[in-house]
Design an enzyme around this catalytic site. Structure first.
Site, PDB file in Angstrom:
ATOM      1  N   THR A 199     -42.719  23.980  40.194  1.00 40.15           N
ATOM      2  CA  THR A 199     -41.825  22.810  40.259  1.00 40.15           C
ATOM      3  C   THR A 199     -40.660  23.075  41.210  1.00 40.15           C
ATOM      4  O   THR A 199     -40.296  22.225  42.026  1.00 40.15           O
ATOM      5  CB  THR A 199     -41.284  22.478  38.855  1.00 40.15           C
ATOM      6  OG1 THR A 199     -42.404  22.168  38.027  1.00 40.15           O
ATOM      7  CG2 THR A 199     -40.345  21.299  38.868  1.00 40.15           C
TER       8      THR A 199
ATOM      9  N   GLU B 275     -35.203  23.987  30.633  1.00 38.09           N
ATOM     10  CA  GLU B 275     -36.087  23.566  31.737  1.00 38.09           C
ATOM     11  C   GLU B 275     -35.375  23.746  33.085  1.00 38.09           C
ATOM     12  O   GLU B 275     -35.973  24.158  34.078  1.00 38.09           O
ATOM     13  CB  GLU B 275     -36.444  22.096  31.498  1.00 38.09           C
ATOM     14  CG  GLU B 275     -37.101  21.383  32.647  1.00 38.09           C
ATOM     15  CD  GLU B 275     -38.604  21.337  32.519  1.00 38.09           C
ATOM     16  OE1 GLU B 275     -39.197  22.425  32.443  1.00 38.09           O
ATOM     17  OE2 GLU B 275     -39.143  20.238  32.515  1.00 38.09           O
TER      18      GLU B 275
HETATM   19  N1  HSE Z   1     -39.546  15.172  37.581  1.00 38.51           N
HETATM   20  C1  HSE Z   1     -39.883  16.529  37.890  1.00 38.51           C
HETATM   21  C2  HSE Z   1     -40.449  16.607  39.289  1.00 38.51           C
HETATM   22  C3  HSE Z   1     -40.870  16.996  36.876  1.00 38.51           C
HETATM   23  O1  HSE Z   1     -41.278  15.766  39.636  1.00 38.51           O
HETATM   24  O2  HSE Z   1     -40.029  17.471  40.046  1.00 38.51           O
HETATM   25  C4  HSE Z   1     -41.442  18.328  37.128  1.00 38.51           C
HETATM   26  O3  HSE Z   1     -42.318  18.683  36.089  1.00 38.51           O
END
Ligand code: HSE
Length: 308
Positions: free
Chosen positions: A181, A128
């Site tokens: 993201t 990821e």
């Molecule tokens: N915690 C991460 C964000 C998850 O909010 O950037 C992204 O899927």
């Protein structure tokens, strides 16, 4: 060699204020990976439906996770993967984590299940990291373990499941907008206000308590992110109005799922008309010229698993 099939659920990570810490697996949507042993290397032979994801295993989260698991197992064998994407990339539903978790699980299963699901969180999170630019397990952990999880993605790395809320019903609405993201993280500030920090910390801790105590009302009072959400809301056209209309239609809370653009609204089982909330959200996006897909669902308590 024989094929196996693995399902990984969608995840909400972060749950509201619990940035990079609180995650939740949700039922209904997810990725499926078919896998079989090959003599060596990782081969991604198919990605369906047609997708712009790379088939190069070193650039695909499924390929990277499989590679990391083989490394952990100190094996020379390989694995062939066919990826069926149920979760669109850039949707805020943990799409890359789901493929990574499914591939990690499948590889471990094919090679004798020597690792536990908890052991698979690190390899999946490394995968990821490659696509998101950040090391966080708030999607991979609930995706593998199911239910709600707390994660510290810093050293010492820690993951723990935090209970269940029986009365929780979740409405997911994914507008046809792509939010990467990596970009949604890059736009965040390096520092936050003390007031914002205290608010989000209180809400995150209380959400953990709500899961531990099976307390829907406490959860509903705490799903409020005053730090990250106001910044990321800019990436979602109509966000404020969609949220307002969901609340008017009976939702007890609304927040961005992960880095968006999916929004999740919550209600409980006493509400016999959750579809009114779903409809209000879908219609409001439509007013902004944006189509969306939606589902009324619940917690997925099982996480990544073999399917027929
Ligand atoms: N915690 C991460 C964000 C998850 O909010 O950037 C992204 O899927």
């Amino acid at each position: 060699m024989e094929w196996i099939k693995v399902f990984s659920p969608a995840t909400i990570g972060n749950i509201g204020p619990g940035f990079d810490v609180l995650g939740l697996a949700v039922g209904g949507w997810g990725d499926v990976i078919e896998a079989r042993k090959i003599d060596s290397g990782i081969l991604i032979s198919e990605i369906e439906p047609e997708h712009d994801l790379p088939t190069d295993p070193n650039e695909n989260t499924a390929g990277i996770a499989a590679r990391e698991v083989l490394k952990l197992l100190s094996l020379n064998g390989g694995v062939e993967l066919k990826i069926k994407k149920g979760l669109p990339s850039g949707s805020g539903l943990g799409s890359s984590a789901a493929s990574a978790a499914a591939a990690a699980f499948a590889t471990n299963h094919l090679y004798g299940e020597k690792l536990s699901k908890a052991d698979l969180i690190l390899p999946a999170t490394k995968a990821e990291e490659y696509v998101s630019g950040g090391f966080f397990a708030d999607n991979t952990a609930p995706c593998l373990l199911g239910g709600a999880t707390l994660t510290r993605s810093k050293l010492p790395f820690d993951v723990t499941k935090i209970g269940h809320i029986d009365n929780l019903r979740i409405i997911l609405v994914t507008p046809d907008v792509i939010v990467l993201t990596r970009e949604a993280r890059e736009m965040l500030p390096d520092t936050v206000s003390l007031d914002g920090f205290i608010n989000n910390m209180a809400n995150s801790c209380l959400i953990s308590a709500a899961f531990a105590k099976n307390d829907y009302d406490l959860f509903a009072r705490s799903v409020n992110d005053v730090v990250i959400e106001p910044i990321r809301a800019q990436l979602i056209p109509g966000y404020a109005e969609v949220k307002e209309n969901a609340l008017k239609a009976g939702a007890d809370g609304v927040a961005i799922s992960g880095s968006g653009p999916t929004l999740f609204a919550i209600t409980n089982h006493t509400n016999s008309r959750p579809f009114l909330i779903e409809d209000a959200m879908v219609r409001t996006f439509k007013k902004y010229g944006i189509g969306s897909r939606s589902i009324i669902t619940e917690i997925d308590s099982v996480g990544t698993r073999l399917i027929d």
